[in-house]
Design a protein around this motif. Structure first.
Motif, mmCIF file in Angstrom:
data_model
loop_
_atom_site.group_PDB
_atom_site.id
_atom_site.type_symbol
_atom_site.label_atom_id
_atom_site.label_comp_id
_atom_site.label_asym_id
_atom_site.label_seq_id
_atom_site.Cartn_x
_atom_site.Cartn_y
_atom_site.Cartn_z
ATOM 1 N N ASN A 1 58.721 63.006 -4.035
ATOM 2 C CA ASN A 1 58.192 61.963 -4.917
ATOM 3 C C ASN A 1 58.713 62.164 -6.341
ATOM 4 O O ASN A 1 59.206 61.229 -6.982
ATOM 5 N N GLU A 2 58.644 63.400 -6.809
ATOM 6 C CA GLU A 2 59.102 63.747 -8.157
ATOM 7 C C GLU A 2 60.595 63.431 -8.300
ATOM 8 O O GLU A 2 61.043 62.905 -9.320
ATOM 9 N N TYR A 3 61.375 63.732 -7.254
ATOM 10 C CA TYR A 3 62.817 63.473 -7.243
ATOM 11 C C TYR A 3 63.088 62.000 -7.550
ATOM 12 O O TYR A 3 63.916 61.668 -8.404
ATOM 13 N N PHE A 4 62.368 61.120 -6.857
ATOM 14 C CA PHE A 4 62.636 59.689 -7.029
ATOM 15 C C PHE A 4 62.038 59.138 -8.323
ATOM 16 O O PHE A 4 62.674 58.344 -9.016
ATOM 17 N N VAL A 5 60.823 59.581 -8.649
ATOM 18 C CA VAL A 5 60.172 59.091 -9.874
ATOM 19 C C VAL A 5 61.027 59.442 -11.089
ATOM 20 O O VAL A 5 61.264 58.608 -11.968
ATOM 21 N N SER A 6 61.542 60.675 -11.121
ATOM 22 C CA SER A 6 62.329 61.109 -12.282
ATOM 23 C C SER A 6 63.652 60.352 -12.386
ATOM 24 O O SER A 6 64.295 60.363 -13.429
ATOM 25 N N VAL B 1 63.283 75.500 -0.198
ATOM 26 C CA VAL B 1 62.990 74.315 0.627
ATOM 27 C C VAL B 1 63.317 73.059 -0.194
ATOM 28 O O VAL B 1 64.008 72.157 0.265
ATOM 29 N N ILE B 2 62.834 73.045 -1.438
ATOM 30 C CA ILE B 2 63.051 71.884 -2.312
ATOM 31 C C ILE B 2 64.550 71.705 -2.595
ATOM 32 O O ILE B 2 65.061 70.587 -2.605
ATOM 33 N N LYS B 3 65.248 72.818 -2.780
ATOM 34 C CA LYS B 3 66.696 72.754 -3.043
ATOM 35 C C LYS B 3 67.419 72.099 -1.859
ATOM 36 O O LYS B 3 68.255 71.218 -2.039
ATOM 37 N N GLU B 4 67.070 72.530 -0.649
ATOM 38 C CA GLU B 4 67.719 71.969 0.553
ATOM 39 C C GLU B 4 67.453 70.465 0.660
ATOM 40 O O GLU B 4 68.355 69.670 0.949
#
Ligand code: TYD
Length: 206
Positions: A24-29, A192-195
């Motif tokens: 979610n943070e990836y897309f919101v940012s 995990v987040i990096k992958e």
């Protein structure tokens, strides 16, 4: 503009919530509009169906009936929330979807994946663009949940069920190779987040 439909799958203690927040943070940012949800998604009809599934008095409920109720709740959420959001260009991030039915009802409860597909035929036209499977072996996931190092207090029957769920995920992953991305969920949350980020970067940049 058509949005992006992302689902998260995995057994107990696989870290889905952490991954969902990161996606979610990836897309919101990056300026995208997002919608994070889980079945039954707070919709009235879905909640009512869910309460029938979860009602402890319904001891007579067959796995087949349970399958159809999950499918009914799912199709309502699709039409009420998910499809309109996707049509609006929203990135929809869903905690569990049809793969959970393949695995929990189809494999672990023995209904059969083909039968679960048939029961979910309406939803088959709305398959996710990407599904992240957080691969955490059951003994590791359950240990995380209990916060203990020893497994001996967990009853064997439940371990057996979680093993069936895990094997079910491996089977479903094999059936939907193009859609399901396996993430090593036993690594640190940072890795995990990096992958996941690397996979999303590739998709976004095409
Ligand atoms: P939940 O409390 O959301 O657990 P979790 O944090 O593990 O996602 O409960 C979801 C439970 O419902 C989980 O054990 C899997 C099960 N389930 C099915 O059996 N079939 C389905 O189609 C779905 C969506 C969930």
């Amino acid at each position: 503009m058509k949005g992006l439909f992302i689902t998260l799958e995995g057994g107990e203690g696989s870290g889905k919530s952490t991954a969902i927040n990161a996606i979610n943070e990836y897309f919101v940012s990056r300026g995208y509009k997002t919608m994070v949800s889980r079945e039954p998604g707070g919709i009235k009809i879905g909640e009512e169906i869910r309460s029938v599934i979860l009602n402890k008095e319904n001891t007579m409920m067959t796995p087949e009936c349970e399958t159809l109720l999950y499918a009914a709740s799912r199709i309502q959420l699709l039409h009420e929330r998910i499809i309109p959001a996707l049509n609006d260009g929203v990135v929809v991030i869903l905690d569990r979807y049809i793969d959970s039915s393949f695995v929990y009802q189809g494999v672990a409860r023995g209904v059969g994946i083909k039968n679960v597909e048939r029961a979910n035929s309406f939803a088959l036209s709305y398959m996710p663009d990407i599904t992240f499977f957080l691969d955490v072996r059951p003994e590791v996931g359950l240990k995380r949940l209990s916060g203990r190092d020893k497994m001996d207090r967990l009853d064997l029957e439940s371990i057996d069920f979680h093993n069936r769920v895990y094997n079910g995920y491996l089977e479903v992953m094999d059936m939907y190779k193009d859609r399901i991305v396996r993430i090593n969920g036993e690594q640190s949350p940072e890795l995990v987040i990096k992958e996941i980020t690397e996979v999303l970067d590739k998709r976004i940049k095409g």
